[in-house]
Design an enzyme around this catalytic site. Structure first.
Site, PDB file in Angstrom:
ATOM      1  N   LEU A  32       0.847  -1.191   0.000  1.00  0.00           N
ATOM      2  CA  LEU A  32       0.000   0.000   0.000  1.00  0.00           C
ATOM      3  C   LEU A  32       0.884   1.243   0.000  1.00  0.00           C
ATOM      4  O   LEU A  32       1.723   1.392   0.872  1.00  0.00           O
ATOM      5  CB  LEU A  32      -0.856   0.049   1.273  1.00  0.00           C
ATOM      6  CG  LEU A  32      -1.958  -0.983   1.468  1.00  0.00           C
ATOM      7  CD1 LEU A  32      -2.595  -0.787   2.831  1.00  0.00           C
ATOM      8  CD2 LEU A  32      -3.008  -0.871   0.391  1.00  0.00           C
ATOM      9  N   ASP A  33       0.697   2.121  -0.976  1.00  0.00           N
ATOM     10  CA  ASP A  33       1.385   3.406  -0.885  1.00  0.00           C
ATOM     11  C   ASP A  33       0.464   4.373  -0.144  1.00  0.00           C
ATOM     12  O   ASP A  33      -0.623   3.987   0.306  1.00  0.00           O
ATOM     13  CB  ASP A  33       1.813   3.910  -2.263  1.00  0.00           C
ATOM     14  CG  ASP A  33       0.634   4.235  -3.175  1.00  0.00           C
ATOM     15  OD1 ASP A  33      -0.483   4.439  -2.675  1.00  0.00           O
ATOM     16  OD2 ASP A  33       0.843   4.285  -4.399  1.00  0.00           O
ATOM     17  N   SER A  34       0.895   5.631  -0.019  1.00  0.00           N
ATOM     18  CA  SER A  34       0.118   6.556   0.820  1.00  0.00           C
ATOM     19  C   SER A  34      -1.289   6.798   0.247  1.00  0.00           C
ATOM     20  O   SER A  34      -2.256   6.916   0.987  1.00  0.00           O
ATOM     21  CB  SER A  34       0.871   7.876   0.980  1.00  0.00           C
ATOM     22  OG  SER A  34       1.152   8.429  -0.288  1.00  0.00           O
TER      23      SER A  34
END
Lengths: 75, 314
Positions: A32-34
């Site tokens: 998961l990225d931001s």
């Protein structure tokens, strides 16, 4: 059960099988990225009808489940 | 030309000057504010003392509103967050992250908070936290960029929130401003055009590179490292990209190669080793003008384009 619902949301969100997700699964495992994290949190807010403040320290599915449980208790 | 953004922040024209690290100092921001736009000081990675000095310099030039761009990944972010309150900065724009943890204090202090957002959900999140408006910035922009283009991001963010949306990325003339308004934006933020403003203090080599640039002269680097940056092509960007593809180099080595590169461009004008961050619209920027000349020309063009748009209805 909170975990089952959270796992369901994550599975749909990430095109994964629910069985792949455990309490120990980390955001890093889920890659998961931001932006993804915000999307996930917003989906969870909808499902549980709560408001989650974005905070540091949320690293795993277990962290999220515990946070949601504590928010549900306050409701 | 007026919009709700003008009333919201107390400016004459609905235009913000982007907060660009090593570029947006008091000279540029003060000139833009004086000319009726919103000048913005880039706090970037600078310590609070430097930013305080820039704020004082803007205040000494004009009584008109101005802003500070708070870069949320700065090591001095906490200090800057307090500084903008102490200095009664009218507008805070944020970049590079989620500003929600600072927003309550800023809003209580009467600051208008206008975050740069890369997605609809982040726009919704900051709206809920009390943002006055959002800046939807497409990847046509120079510097650190997201993935969506201005054309696709702006209308979607406009639909997602009930606060005004300011469009950024790929805008440098009246056609771009008119198009942004047609997408639903109530204001625009320009960076690249202001690089060549007479009041902009960057090295002349940087300005010349922008003035000479063609449509295809920018590229993005850093995608493999998780932070894409758009800049004008030069030996530095080509080497950075080669390093990214070099399996024998560690991430730390790749990052170290980029350290200080923007300073080398903006301050030293180092054409080989500098990173000349600029947007895809550089090719459209052809003349050095004062900020006042730019802003007047931009909105004269915009009005002409919008009036001309009626022809399509016949």
């Amino acid at each position: 059960m909170t975990f089952e619902k959270v796992a369901q949301v994550i599975a749909e969100n990430r095109d994964m099988d629910v069985s792949e997700i455990t309490m120990d699964t980390t955001f890093e495992d889920l890659q998961l990225d931001s932006l993804d994290t915000v999307d996930l949190v917003m989906s969870l807010e909808e499902v549980f009808d709560i408001t989650i403040e974005m905070q540091e320290g949320l690293k795993s599915v277990g962290d999220v489940v515990n946070l949601i449980d504590s928010l549900l208790e306050k409701k | 030309m007026k919009s709700v953004i003008c009333d919201l922040v107390g400016i004459e024209y609905p235009i913000f000057q982007g907060g660009m690290a090593w570029v947006s100092d008091a000279s540029l921001a003060g000139a833009v504010s004086k000319a009726g736009g919103l000048g913005i000081i880039a706090a970037a990675n600078a310590p609070a003392d430097y930013v305080r000095e820039q704020i004082h310099l803007v205040k000494s030039q004009t009584d008109k509103p101005f802003g500070v761009n708070v870069m949320l990944m700065s090591p001095y972010c906490e200090d800057i967050a307090k500084l903008v309150i102490e200095e009664h900065v009218p507008v805070v724009v944020t970049g590079a992250g989620l500003p929600t943890k600072y927003m309550k204090d800023w809003i209580e202090a009467g600051i208008k908070v206008i975050p740069v957002v890369p997605s609809c959900n982040i726009a919704k999140l900051v709206e809920r936290a009390g943002a006055s408006a959002v800046i939807a910035e497409g990847c046509e922009s120079g510097g650190h960029i997201g993935e969506s283009t201005t054309m696709s991001l702006v209308p979607q963010v406009c639909d997602a929130v009930n606060i005004p949306v300011i469009a950024a990325g790929g805008i440098a003339d009246g056609r771009g401003i008119a198009a942004a308004f047609m997408l639903g934006a109530k204001g625009v933020q320009l960076g690249t055009r202001f690089l060549v403003a007479k009041e902009c203090t960057i090295h002349q080599n940087f300005k010349n590179k922008v003035l000479k640039a063609k449509d295809t002269d920018t590229m993005t680097t850093g995608e493999s490292l998780g932070h894409a940056v758009r800049a004008l092509k030069n030996p530095f960007t080509r080497q950075f990209l080669a390093n990214e593809n070099n399996e024998n180099m560690s991430i730390e080595e790749k990052e170290a190669f980029g350290a200080g590169a923007l300073r080398r461009a903006a301050v030293d004008g180092d054409e080989k080793n500098g990173c000349f961050m600029a947007g895809q619209i550089s090719g459209l920027v052809k003349k050095e003008q004062t900020c006042e000349e730019m802003i007047k020309e931009l909105f004269a063009e915009t009005e002409k384009v919008l009036e001309g748009a009626k022809q399509w209805l016949k």
